[in-house]
Scaffold this motif. Sequence first.
Motif, short mmCIF file in Angstrom:
data_model
loop_
_atom_site.label_atom_id
_atom_site.label_comp_id
_atom_site.label_asym_id
_atom_site.label_seq_id
_atom_site.Cartn_x
_atom_site.Cartn_y
_atom_site.Cartn_z
N TYR A 256 40.38 18.94 49.83
CA TYR A 256 40.46 17.86 48.85
C TYR A 256 39.10 17.66 48.20
CZ TYR A 256 38.50 14.91 52.62
OH TYR A 256 37.72 14.37 53.62
N ARG A 257 39.06 16.86 47.16
CA ARG A 257 37.81 16.55 46.49
C ARG A 257 37.39 15.13 46.87
NH1 ARG A 257 37.36 17.23 40.43
NH2 ARG A 257 39.03 15.71 40.46
N ALA A 258 36.10 14.92 47.10
CA ALA A 258 35.63 13.60 47.52
C ALA A 258 34.32 13.26 46.83
CB ALA A 258 35.44 13.57 49.04
N GLN A 259 34.12 11.95 46.64
CA GLN A 259 32.86 11.41 46.18
C GLN A 259 32.29 10.53 47.29
OE1 GLN A 259 34.57 9.61 42.56
NE2 GLN A 259 33.44 11.10 41.34
N GLN A 260 31.03 10.15 47.19
CA GLN A 260 30.39 9.38 48.26
C GLN A 260 29.98 7.98 47.87
OE1 GLN A 260 27.15 11.72 49.85
NE2 GLN A 260 28.53 13.11 50.96
N ARG A 261 29.76 7.72 46.57
CA ARG A 261 29.29 6.39 46.16
C ARG A 261 30.45 5.55 45.63
NH1 ARG A 261 24.15 8.20 42.58
NH2 ARG A 261 25.40 10.09 42.35
N PRO A 262 30.79 4.46 46.32
CA PRO A 262 31.90 3.60 45.88
C PRO A 262 31.65 3.01 44.50
CG PRO A 262 31.20 3.04 48.12
CD PRO A 262 30.16 3.96 47.55
N GLY A 263 32.68 2.97 43.70
CA GLY A 263 32.59 2.35 42.38
C GLY A 263 32.04 3.25 41.29
N TYR A 264 31.66 4.49 41.64
CA TYR A 264 31.06 5.39 40.66
C TYR A 264 32.00 6.55 40.40
CZ TYR A 264 27.31 8.20 38.46
OH TYR A 264 26.54 8.94 37.59
N SER B 259 31.75 8.89 38.35
CA SER B 259 31.07 10.13 37.98
C SER B 259 30.10 10.60 39.05
CB SER B 259 30.32 9.94 36.65
OG SER B 259 31.24 9.70 35.60
N ASP B 260 30.34 10.20 40.29
CA ASP B 260 29.61 10.78 41.40
C ASP B 260 30.03 12.24 41.55
OD1 ASP B 260 27.87 10.87 43.54
OD2 ASP B 260 29.32 10.10 44.98
N ARG B 261 29.22 13.02 42.28
CA ARG B 261 29.52 14.44 42.44
C ARG B 261 30.84 14.64 43.19
NH1 ARG B 261 27.62 18.51 46.17
NH2 ARG B 261 26.15 17.04 47.09
N PHE B 262 31.70 15.51 42.65
CA PHE B 262 32.97 15.86 43.31
C PHE B 262 32.71 17.01 44.28
CE2 PHE B 262 34.44 13.74 39.48
CZ PHE B 262 35.50 12.98 39.94
N GLY C 147 27.39 19.44 34.23
CA GLY C 147 27.10 20.86 34.23
C GLY C 147 25.63 21.19 34.43
N TYR C 148 24.79 20.16 34.70
CA TYR C 148 23.36 20.38 34.86
C TYR C 148 22.82 19.74 36.14
CZ TYR C 148 24.12 21.45 29.95
OH TYR C 148 24.61 21.98 28.79
N GLY C 149 23.70 19.38 37.05
CA GLY C 149 23.28 18.76 38.29
C GLY C 149 23.48 17.25 38.27
N GLN C 150 23.64 16.67 39.46
CA GLN C 150 23.96 15.25 39.55
C GLN C 150 22.80 14.36 39.13
OE1 GLN C 150 27.13 14.32 40.25
NE2 GLN C 150 26.51 12.25 39.65
N LYS C 151 21.56 14.78 39.38
CA LYS C 151 20.41 13.97 38.95
C LYS C 151 20.43 13.78 37.44
CE LYS C 151 15.35 13.82 38.96
NZ LYS C 151 14.09 14.52 39.35
#
Length: 711
Positions: free
Chosen positions: A310-318, A320-323, A527-531
Amino acid sequence: MRRLAFLFVLLFSLPAFSQAKHPFTFEDMMKLKRVGEPVPSPDGKWVLFSAVDVDLAANKKTPHIWIVPLNSVGTGDSPVQSERVLIADQDGDRPRWAPDGKRFAFLSTKEGGSQVWIADFDGAAGTVTGAYKLTSMPTEAGGELWSPDGRNVLFTSDVYPECDGQADELACNAKKLDEANKSKVKALVFDHLLYRHWNAYKEGKRSHLFVLPVLTQVHSYRDLTPGDFDAPVFSLGGQDNYAFSPDGQEVCYTSNHDKVEATSTNNDLWIVPVDAGTGGTPVAPRNITADNPASDSTPLYSPDGKYIAYRAQQRPGYESDRFRLMLYDRKTGEKKNLTENFDRWVGTYAWSPDSRSIYFSAEESGGAPIWRTDATGASPVIVFRGFLDDLAFSKSGDFVFTRMSLDTPNEIYGSGYNLLTEMCTDFHRTGCTRPKPLTHLNDAILSQVAMSPLESFWFEGAKGDKVQGFLVKPPNFDASKKYPVKFLIHGGPQGAWGDDWSYRWNPELFAANGYVVIMINFHGSTGYGQKFIDAINGDWGGAPFDDLMKGLDYAEKTYPFIDKDRECALGASYGGFMANWVLGHTDRFKCIVSHDGMFNTVSAWGTTEELWFNNWEFKGTPYTNPEMYEKWSPRNSAMKFKTPTLVVHGQLDYRLDVSEGLQLFTTLETMGVPSKMLYFPDEGHWVLKPQNAQLWYETVNDWVDRWTGKQ
């Protein structure tokens, strides 16, 4: 003399041949067939897909089911073209094979609303021998999926949760729907947020998953996800948010049970037995991702049944966090992040039939290659390059996917080799077979139009970071001439321009009438990294604006054919916000087009549906962090507005309410700034109806032509 005459005719006819192609037009675009995801048959011989036909005169889009042999890739550079419509006399969408390959399910509106239909299939001839309607849901049916054991069909329907547990739930839903349709009172009562979403009011209904046995004489519908929750959650497309286990006995699905859904991205994965409730005792679904307060979605069982990916993010409420690509061990409950050190968003993915590898798409600098990893979490490697999506395997290991580019809409491709037996890490490597197109639905039309390829450039943007931009030249380009510019600003803001096709904001169509199109992937782009993505949080008019201006400066200095005195900025969604921001912060443009843009950050917060978005991007609410909302509100620069502006907005846009467009237009008119508003009472955030889209392109292009002096 005859030979000289022949040469004379030949020489003077060559320019005619070279100029036979005409600039791309809106009418050309409407003739293109819109190819959907490929669905390979269990035996690996066929691929089903849907393709949408657009009837501009009738203002209508109609999908049909198509089929193509999986071996139609042929050899060399001369693939066989053998796709054909499979059910010509009926609309059809989302085909899904039965496990034995002798039937497939699909969606059709032939007898009214959307229902699930079954087609009997002759595998030898590749033909349909008959079709019949399976479901008769008063609230319609969608998203069908055949169970791997062939016993059931799963589907979604938006139903009234108060009908849960009724002796006849379908009759209860039919009655409530009929009462609502016949009532002269159309008022709605809300008691919680997210009462409307995207382009529709929820009207007290919830999305539920139903299972229907197909091997019995009596069809008994069962709601697997009863309750006042959406299960599965809302989606604008992409991979399903539910899946069957390989034995067909269990379903995993995505649902959000937080109290205030409008502020939560806490989608969780739940599992429920397919026979839940059949023994008279309700079986409660089990949450397997309760430990993650952020989003978990798009579950997919491994073919051997050991895992759920499955796909997951780590920051609640965001949102566009990294999938990340996760793996859940069904026996131990252990979870593993397979892409811990992979700084890109995992998109559509598929298990290999041997359960050893997972293939997925992920954006990379304007493209979307296909990558491969395995259950150990090995570093992902690129397998195929391009802008690729909709990955699928046949049971035998043949691999199919869709491919597009800036100048070519979706077509279906085959890997050209069996990925289980030939381990190429990159098709550019010597000895690796290049993917081959299976379908060529739009070749005839595209062969008649002139388009230019996407050109990439890099420059130093905000924060000293390298930023990518793109350029599209007009057809019949002449480097000695000067061309006006359409400066496109993408939405999201966590989105990106790239080598992909679009029917709504098509760079080729914008360039077709004599413009250079410039596009910048500013801070916040994917496409250029999460930072790089996170850089836009709380900085909506900062680094992104600097990137856009520096990118345009670079293009003006680098490309002498750009006429910097005839440039127009155009944007939608976040691009509309930025168009409004540009309006108050520079006079370099001759005109502006602002489509569905945020004008007043405070009112936009109060009228949107997905509050988590605004709360994250502006680091709180207008009451907890008013300074941030005031800082980035385009309305606060209204006294500087001078540039002629076209405002576009749809009444059914609930992401950015139509009042945002009305406020902007009112401000422009009262300040005497040349302006016009294009208002769609029947469109949401996107303009989707064919004739509305035609008017949109005409109005936008006419506005740009008027103010850039383009004849």
